[in-house]
Design a protein around this motif. Structure first.
Motif, mmCIF file in Angstrom:
data_model
loop_
_atom_site.group_PDB
_atom_site.id
_atom_site.type_symbol
_atom_site.label_atom_id
_atom_site.label_comp_id
_atom_site.label_asym_id
_atom_site.label_seq_id
_atom_site.Cartn_x
_atom_site.Cartn_y
_atom_site.Cartn_z
ATOM 1 N N VAL A 79 10.301 16.834 -3.841
ATOM 2 C CA VAL A 79 11.626 16.211 -3.750
ATOM 3 C C VAL A 79 12.600 17.163 -3.071
ATOM 4 N N SER A 80 12.554 18.447 -3.441
ATOM 5 C CA SER A 80 13.472 19.418 -2.844
ATOM 6 C C SER A 80 13.177 19.647 -1.359
ATOM 7 N N LEU A 81 11.919 19.460 -0.954
ATOM 8 C CA LEU A 81 11.570 19.580 0.458
ATOM 9 C C LEU A 81 11.973 18.346 1.266
ATOM 10 N N GLY A 82 12.335 17.273 0.580
ATOM 11 C CA GLY A 82 12.762 16.053 1.262
ATOM 12 C C GLY A 82 11.615 15.157 1.696
ATOM 13 N N CYS A 83 10.464 15.278 1.063
ATOM 14 C CA CYS A 83 9.316 14.433 1.400
ATOM 15 C C CYS A 83 9.583 12.991 0.961
ATOM 16 N N GLU A 84 9.085 12.052 1.744
ATOM 17 C CA GLU A 84 9.276 10.647 1.413
ATOM 18 C C GLU A 84 8.225 10.134 0.449
ATOM 19 N N SER A 85 7.045 10.769 0.420
ATOM 20 C CA SER A 85 5.992 10.335 -0.481
ATOM 21 C C SER A 85 5.144 11.527 -0.904
ATOM 22 N N VAL A 86 4.361 11.307 -1.972
ATOM 23 C CA VAL A 86 3.487 12.349 -2.483
ATOM 24 C C VAL A 86 2.177 11.684 -2.924
ATOM 25 N N TYR A 87 1.063 12.358 -2.628
ATOM 26 C CA TYR A 87 -0.260 11.876 -3.020
ATOM 27 C C TYR A 87 -0.671 12.579 -4.301
ATOM 28 N N VAL A 88 -1.079 11.803 -5.305
ATOM 29 C CA VAL A 88 -1.513 12.360 -6.590
ATOM 30 C C VAL A 88 -2.893 11.794 -6.908
ATOM 31 N N GLU A 89 -3.796 12.696 -7.272
ATOM 32 C CA GLU A 89 -5.146 12.302 -7.666
ATOM 33 C C GLU A 89 -5.440 12.931 -9.025
ATOM 34 N N ILE A 90 -5.774 12.100 -9.996
ATOM 35 C CA ILE A 90 -6.106 12.591 -11.333
ATOM 36 C C ILE A 90 -7.417 11.917 -11.751
ATOM 37 N N ILE A 91 -8.432 12.726 -11.988
ATOM 38 C CA ILE A 91 -9.744 12.243 -12.391
ATOM 39 C C ILE A 91 -10.057 12.786 -13.778
ATOM 40 N N SER A 92 -10.365 11.911 -14.720
ATOM 41 C CA SER A 92 -10.668 12.357 -16.081
ATOM 42 C C SER A 92 -12.170 12.593 -16.211
#
Length: 91
Positions: free
Chosen positions: A73-86
């Motif tokens: 957010v502080s870098l000003g990115c418009e989106s973020v990719y999140v991957e969570i594998i249990s």
């Protein structure tokens, strides 16, 4: 969970949108922890990656997801990719 979250919304500030993303991630983790464990496992563990997109995602621990979202957010990115594998872990 493999998902691209938008950090910008027309009616929200980026900080509030980041809170929405964090909430959705916490909700997913809670849901995964409620699932029944395989017979040979004693607890759930999570493999996490985060980045601007899937190609640039880096592995992190689950407790650093929130701080990484703040960083994007502080870098000003418009989106973020999140991957969570249990996965189940034996102890």
């Amino acid at each position: 969970m493999k998902k691209v979250f938008n950090l910008t919304a027309p009616n929200k500030k980026p900080e509030r949108q980041a809170d929405t993303v964090r909430y959705e991630i916490k909700k997913y983790i809670k849901r995964e922890r409620r699932k029944s464990l395989p017979d040979d496992c004693s607890r759930w563990d999570f493999d996490c990656k985060i980045g601007k997109d899937q190609a640039h995602a880096q592995e992190i621990t689950i407790d650093k997801i929130s701080s990484m979202i703040d960083e994007f957010v502080s870098l000003g990115c418009e989106s973020v990719y999140v991957e969570i594998i249990s996965r189940g872990v034996r102890t």
